[in-house]
Write a protein that holds these residues in place. Structure first.
Motif, PDB file in Angstrom:
ATOM      1  N   GLU A  41      34.576 -24.563 -44.741  1.00 41.92           N
ATOM      2  CA  GLU A  41      35.318 -24.109 -45.916  1.00 41.92           C
ATOM      3  C   GLU A  41      36.573 -24.357 -46.741  1.00 41.92           C
ATOM      4  OE1 GLU A  41      36.385 -20.907 -42.960  1.00 41.92           O
ATOM      5  OE2 GLU A  41      34.623 -20.255 -42.263  1.00 41.92           O
ATOM      6  N   ASN A  42      37.069 -25.396 -46.801  1.00 44.46           N
ATOM      7  CA  ASN A  42      38.025 -25.169 -47.532  1.00 44.46           C
ATOM      8  C   ASN A  42      38.146 -26.719 -47.771  1.00 44.46           C
ATOM      9  OD1 ASN A  42      40.649 -23.638 -46.864  1.00 44.46           O
ATOM     10  ND2 ASN A  42      39.168 -23.613 -45.094  1.00 44.46           N
ATOM     11  N   ALA A  43      37.014 -28.260 -47.923  1.00 44.29           N
ATOM     12  CA  ALA A  43      37.020 -29.262 -48.127  1.00 44.29           C
ATOM     13  C   ALA A  43      36.668 -29.400 -49.567  1.00 44.29           C
ATOM     14  CB  ALA A  43      36.226 -29.573 -47.227  1.00 44.29           C
ATOM     15  N   GLY A  44      36.013 -28.238 -50.154  1.00 43.55           N
ATOM     16  CA  GLY A  44      35.951 -28.176 -51.295  1.00 43.55           C
ATOM     17  C   GLY A  44      37.385 -28.204 -52.340  1.00 43.55           C
ATOM     18  N   GLU A  45      38.133 -27.241 -52.286  1.00 43.84           N
ATOM     19  CA  GLU A  45      38.735 -26.951 -52.515  1.00 43.84           C
ATOM     20  C   GLU A  45      40.392 -27.608 -52.726  1.00 43.84           C
ATOM     21  OE1 GLU A  45      42.157 -23.173 -53.506  1.00 43.84           O
ATOM     22  OE2 GLU A  45      40.736 -22.593 -52.146  1.00 43.84           O
ATOM     23  N   MET A  46      39.800 -27.840 -51.303  1.00 41.07           N
ATOM     24  CA  MET A  46      41.367 -29.220 -50.848  1.00 41.07           C
ATOM     25  C   MET A  46      40.922 -30.637 -51.280  1.00 41.07           C
ATOM     26  SD  MET A  46      44.153 -29.488 -49.484  1.00 41.07           S
ATOM     27  CE  MET A  46      44.086 -28.529 -48.810  1.00 41.07           C
ATOM     28  N   ALA A  47      39.634 -30.588 -51.570  1.00 44.91           N
ATOM     29  CA  ALA A  47      39.456 -32.415 -52.638  1.00 44.91           C
ATOM     30  C   ALA A  47      39.553 -31.807 -53.353  1.00 44.91           C
ATOM     31  CB  ALA A  47      37.308 -32.296 -52.156  1.00 44.91           C
ATOM     32  N   GLU A  48      40.154 -31.365 -54.634  1.00 44.37           N
ATOM     33  CA  GLU A  48      40.074 -30.972 -55.799  1.00 44.37           C
ATOM     34  C   GLU A  48      41.547 -30.988 -56.119  1.00 44.37           C
ATOM     35  OE1 GLU A  48      38.167 -30.950 -58.671  1.00 44.37           O
ATOM     36  OE2 GLU A  48      36.298 -30.736 -57.871  1.00 44.37           O
ATOM     37  N   ALA A  49      41.873 -29.972 -55.014  1.00 47.07           N
ATOM     38  CA  ALA A  49      43.354 -30.181 -55.416  1.00 47.07           C
ATOM     39  C   ALA A  49      44.214 -31.679 -54.591  1.00 47.07           C
ATOM     40  CB  ALA A  49      44.712 -29.625 -54.352  1.00 47.07           C
ATOM     41  N   VAL A  50      43.699 -32.907 -54.069  1.00 47.24           N
ATOM     42  CA  VAL A  50      44.320 -33.623 -53.504  1.00 47.24           C
ATOM     43  C   VAL A  50      44.215 -35.237 -55.009  1.00 47.24           C
ATOM     44  CG1 VAL A  50      44.924 -33.432 -51.914  1.00 47.24           C
ATOM     45  CG2 VAL A  50      43.183 -35.049 -51.704  1.00 47.24           C
ATOM     46  N   GLY A  51      43.253 -34.879 -55.502  1.00 46.82           N
ATOM     47  CA  GLY A  51      42.458 -35.814 -55.918  1.00 46.82           C
ATOM     48  C   GLY A  51      40.697 -36.435 -56.070  1.00 46.82           C
ATOM     49  N   TYR A  52      40.276 -35.673 -55.704  1.00 43.71           N
ATOM     50  CA  TYR A  52      39.367 -35.790 -55.160  1.00 43.71           C
ATOM     51  C   TYR A  52      37.574 -34.896 -55.726  1.00 43.71           C
ATOM     52  CZ  TYR A  52      40.246 -39.088 -52.140  1.00 43.71           C
ATOM     53  OH  TYR A  52      40.614 -40.477 -51.402  1.00 43.71           O
ATOM     54  N   VAL A  53      36.276 -34.891 -55.337  1.00 44.25           N
ATOM     55  CA  VAL A  53      35.545 -34.566 -56.166  1.00 44.25           C
ATOM     56  C   VAL A  53      35.151 -33.638 -55.109  1.00 44.25           C
ATOM     57  CG1 VAL A  53      33.540 -34.406 -58.325  1.00 44.25           C
ATOM     58  CG2 VAL A  53      35.480 -35.854 -57.784  1.00 44.25           C
ATOM     59  N   ALA A  54      35.208 -31.871 -55.460  1.00 49.44           N
ATOM     60  CA  ALA A  54      34.168 -31.432 -54.357  1.00 49.44           C
ATOM     61  C   ALA A  54      32.379 -31.485 -54.650  1.00 49.44           C
ATOM     62  CB  ALA A  54      34.608 -29.334 -54.799  1.00 49.44           C
ATOM     63  N   LEU A  55      31.597 -31.465 -53.187  1.00 47.19           N
ATOM     64  CA  LEU A  55      30.970 -31.141 -53.476  1.00 47.19           C
ATOM     65  C   LEU A  55      29.753 -30.129 -53.763  1.00 47.19           C
ATOM     66  CD1 LEU A  55      29.920 -32.040 -49.871  1.00 47.19           C
ATOM     67  CD2 LEU A  55      30.044 -33.618 -51.802  1.00 47.19           C
ATOM     68  N   PRO A  56      29.370 -30.067 -54.678  1.00 53.69           N
ATOM     69  CA  PRO A  56      28.026 -28.037 -54.742  1.00 53.69           C
ATOM     70  C   PRO A  56      28.131 -27.257 -54.000  1.00 53.69           C
ATOM     71  CG  PRO A  56      26.506 -30.241 -55.378  1.00 53.69           C
ATOM     72  CD  PRO A  56      27.724 -31.173 -54.567  1.00 53.69           C
ATOM     73  N   GLN A  57      28.524 -26.083 -54.114  1.00 54.81           N
ATOM     74  CA  GLN A  57      28.425 -25.208 -52.499  1.00 54.81           C
ATOM     75  C   GLN A  57      27.603 -25.451 -51.722  1.00 54.81           C
ATOM     76  OE1 GLN A  57      31.711 -23.153 -51.724  1.00 54.81           O
ATOM     77  NE2 GLN A  57      30.308 -23.786 -50.126  1.00 54.81           N
ATOM     78  N   GLU A  58      26.224 -26.048 -52.168  1.00 56.17           N
ATOM     79  CA  GLU A  58      25.120 -25.607 -50.989  1.00 56.17           C
ATOM     80  C   GLU A  58      25.302 -26.581 -50.131  1.00 56.17           C
ATOM     81  OE1 GLU A  58      23.475 -27.693 -55.543  1.00 56.17           O
ATOM     82  OE2 GLU A  58      25.111 -25.443 -54.298  1.00 56.17           O
ATOM     83  N   GLU A  59      26.233 -28.409 -50.811  1.00 59.47           N
ATOM     84  CA  GLU A  59      26.168 -28.342 -50.401  1.00 59.47           C
ATOM     85  C   GLU A  59      27.581 -28.324 -48.562  1.00 59.47           C
ATOM     86  OE1 GLU A  59      24.711 -31.815 -49.194  1.00 59.47           O
ATOM     87  OE2 GLU A  59      23.347 -31.813 -51.009  1.00 59.47           O
ATOM     88  N   TYR A  60      28.346 -27.549 -48.754  1.00 57.96           N
ATOM     89  CA  TYR A  60      29.419 -26.876 -48.024  1.00 57.96           C
ATOM     90  C   TYR A  60      28.414 -26.132 -47.052  1.00 57.96           C
ATOM     91  CZ  TYR A  60      32.703 -29.529 -50.870  1.00 57.96           C
ATOM     92  OH  TYR A  60      33.602 -30.408 -50.771  1.00 57.96           O
ATOM     93  N   ASP A  61      26.915 -25.521 -48.111  1.00 54.67           N
ATOM     94  CA  ASP A  61      27.024 -24.303 -46.901  1.00 54.67           C
ATOM     95  C   ASP A  61      25.648 -24.670 -45.789  1.00 54.67           C
ATOM     96  OD1 ASP A  61      27.519 -22.582 -48.407  1.00 54.67           O
ATOM     97  OD2 ASP A  61      26.432 -22.077 -49.706  1.00 54.67           O
ATOM     98  N   LYS A  62      25.028 -26.418 -46.092  1.00 53.81           N
ATOM     99  CA  LYS A  62      24.173 -26.848 -45.746  1.00 53.81           C
ATOM    100  C   LYS A  62      25.149 -27.679 -44.529  1.00 53.81           C
ATOM    101  CE  LYS A  62      21.337 -30.887 -45.421  1.00 53.81           C
ATOM    102  NZ  LYS A  62      21.942 -31.495 -44.197  1.00 53.81           N
ATOM    103  N   GLY A  63      26.173 -27.804 -44.748  1.00 55.17           N
ATOM    104  CA  GLY A  63      27.226 -28.011 -43.251  1.00 55.17           C
ATOM    105  C   GLY A  63      27.339 -27.107 -42.598  1.00 55.17           C
ATOM    106  N   LYS A  64      27.854 -26.116 -42.920  1.00 58.85           N
ATOM    107  CA  LYS A  64      28.158 -24.910 -41.940  1.00 58.85           C
ATOM    108  C   LYS A  64      26.910 -24.444 -41.592  1.00 58.85           C
ATOM    109  CE  LYS A  64      30.468 -21.514 -43.638  1.00 58.85           C
ATOM    110  NZ  LYS A  64      31.150 -20.439 -43.918  1.00 58.85           N
ATOM    111  N   ALA A  65      25.280 -24.549 -42.100  1.00 55.06           N
ATOM    112  CA  ALA A  65      24.317 -24.062 -41.402  1.00 55.06           C
ATOM    113  C   ALA A  65      24.226 -25.554 -40.288  1.00 55.06           C
ATOM    114  CB  ALA A  65      23.331 -24.194 -42.154  1.00 55.06           C
ATOM    115  N   ASP A  66      24.540 -26.431 -40.647  1.00 50.68           N
ATOM    116  CA  ASP A  66      23.996 -27.566 -39.621  1.00 50.68           C
ATOM    117  C   ASP A  66      25.405 -27.206 -37.881  1.00 50.68           C
ATOM    118  OD1 ASP A  66      22.235 -28.981 -40.913  1.00 50.68           O
ATOM    119  OD2 ASP A  66      23.262 -30.676 -42.087  1.00 50.68           O
ATOM    120  N   LEU A  67      26.245 -27.189 -38.698  1.00 45.35           N
ATOM    121  CA  LEU A  67      27.468 -26.806 -37.654  1.00 45.35           C
ATOM    122  C   LEU A  67      26.874 -26.072 -36.695  1.00 45.35           C
ATOM    123  CD1 LEU A  67      30.584 -27.352 -36.317  1.00 45.35           C
ATOM    124  CD2 LEU A  67      30.834 -25.713 -37.753  1.00 45.35           C
ATOM    125  N   GLU A  68      26.589 -25.027 -36.969  1.00 50.76           N
ATOM    126  CA  GLU A  68      26.304 -23.421 -36.969  1.00 50.76           C
ATOM    127  C   GLU A  68      24.844 -23.144 -35.612  1.00 50.76           C
ATOM    128  OE1 GLU A  68      25.494 -20.646 -39.471  1.00 50.76           O
ATOM    129  OE2 GLU A  68      27.344 -20.373 -40.224  1.00 50.76           O
TER     130      GLU A  68
END
Length: 322
Positions: free
Chosen positions: A291-318
């Motif tokens: 849920e937080n990786a995208g915003e934290m990635a941008e905050a520390v100097g990396y590049v966030a994934l498209p939101q659909e990638e995080y949604d896919k990760g959450k679906a895989d986890l569920e």
């Protein structure tokens, strides 16, 4: 959320550091800027227990921020994350010592086979994009742009003493001083694959799993060159100069688009399926991470994934709980 770029600039993580989150009584108020607020049950159901991880120093800045923010949401869950490098992290993961393993490269076939032999099922989750950054000292006023061929000529061990003038006769006839991640690092593996093409790295290089050692060495020597994750350049850009590769500078835009090729790459964490499904605090932490990786990635100097990638990760986890 904290100003994590400021935190990165002042305290870059070293490979000997353990990231820990173990909240006290006052931590139940949470972290006011957490991007995961209200997105899941992680803010309402208070849990207890331990979560352990290890792995990539490149991924560490993202995970360090998440761990600290998570302490506000779940003060009674202790999260510890070592940073022994991608390869070192997988070794512990294979031994069953950790619940998740951070990686700056995809898992190798032999590592996957070792996990299979150990009876450990796992799931791969994407966290962010990185642009492996080649840097020199600010005092270096001759290098602006290198090709992949130039990098290979510099970094491959061929029995010669490398000089800057070997690349361009107008450059100084000074020995090049090399700094590189250690051999357990996924960054080393990635550079080895796409630049060295599996040939030996120059033997004179100073190797360290601690990216901060590399930063300090390059800062201090105008003849030095090194490479590490984009966030470490971002945090030290006042004292380091990034080198364009094939005419392209690593930026959020060129990394996300893939224009910064071939040094753009994804960052991962790998979860132990059994731990995620049988230990509620492990599942909860992984959910919070996605849920937080995208915003934290941008905050520390990396590049966030498209939101659909995080949604896919959450679906895989569920899906692991089904």
């Amino acid at each position: 959320m904290k100003n994590w770029k400021f935190v990165m600039a002042s305290t870059i993580l070293g490979s000997s550091v353990l990231l820990g989150a173990c909240g006290g009584n006052t931590a139940q108020q949470g972290s006011s800027g957490s991007s995961g607020e209200g997105n899941s049950e992680s803010e309402t159901a208070q849990l207890e227990g331990k979560v352990s991880g290890d792995g990539s120093s490149t991924v560490a800045p993202i995970m360090e921020g998440i761990v600290e923010e998570y302490a506000g949401a779940q003060p009674n869950v202790q999260v510890t994350v070592g940073v022994s490098g991608t390869g070192g992290g997988f070794e512990k993961f294979i031994q069953g010592e950790t619940d998740f393993s951070n990686a700056s490269r995809p898992i190798k076939e032999e590592e996957a086979k070792s996990l299979e032999d150990a009876g450990i099922d796992y799931t791969e989750f994407l966290l962010a994009y990185d642009g492996l950054s080649v840097v020199v000292s600010k005092e270096n006023d001759w290098v602006e742009d290198l090709t992949i061929e130039d990098l290979k000529k510099l970094w491959v061990e061929d029995g010669t003493t490398k000089k800057w003038s070997d690349i361009n006769p107008e450059w100084p006839e000074e020995n090049v001083v090399f700094y590189a991640p250690g051999t357990d690092s996924g960054t080393f593996d990635y550079f080895n694959e796409v630049v060295l093409e599996e040939e030996d790295l120059v033997s004179s290089a100073t190797l360290s799993e601690d990216d901060n050692v590399l930063v300090q060495g390059i800062q201090a020597d105008p003849n030095a060159i090194g490479f590490f994750g984009y966030a470490y350049y971002q945090a030290n850009q006042d004292t380091l100069k990034v080198v364009k590769i094939n005419g392209v500078e690593p930026t959020n835009e060129t990394i996300e688009s893939g224009e910064y090729s071939p040094l753009s790459r994804p960052l991962f964490t790998y979860a132990n399926n059994k731990a995620a499904t049988e230990e509620e605090q492990v599942y909860n932490f992984l959910e919070y991470t996605l849920e937080n990786a995208g915003e934290m990635a941008e905050a520390v100097g990396y590049v966030a994934l498209p939101q659909e990638e995080y949604d896919k990760g959450k679906a895989d986890l569920e899906a692991l709980k089904q």
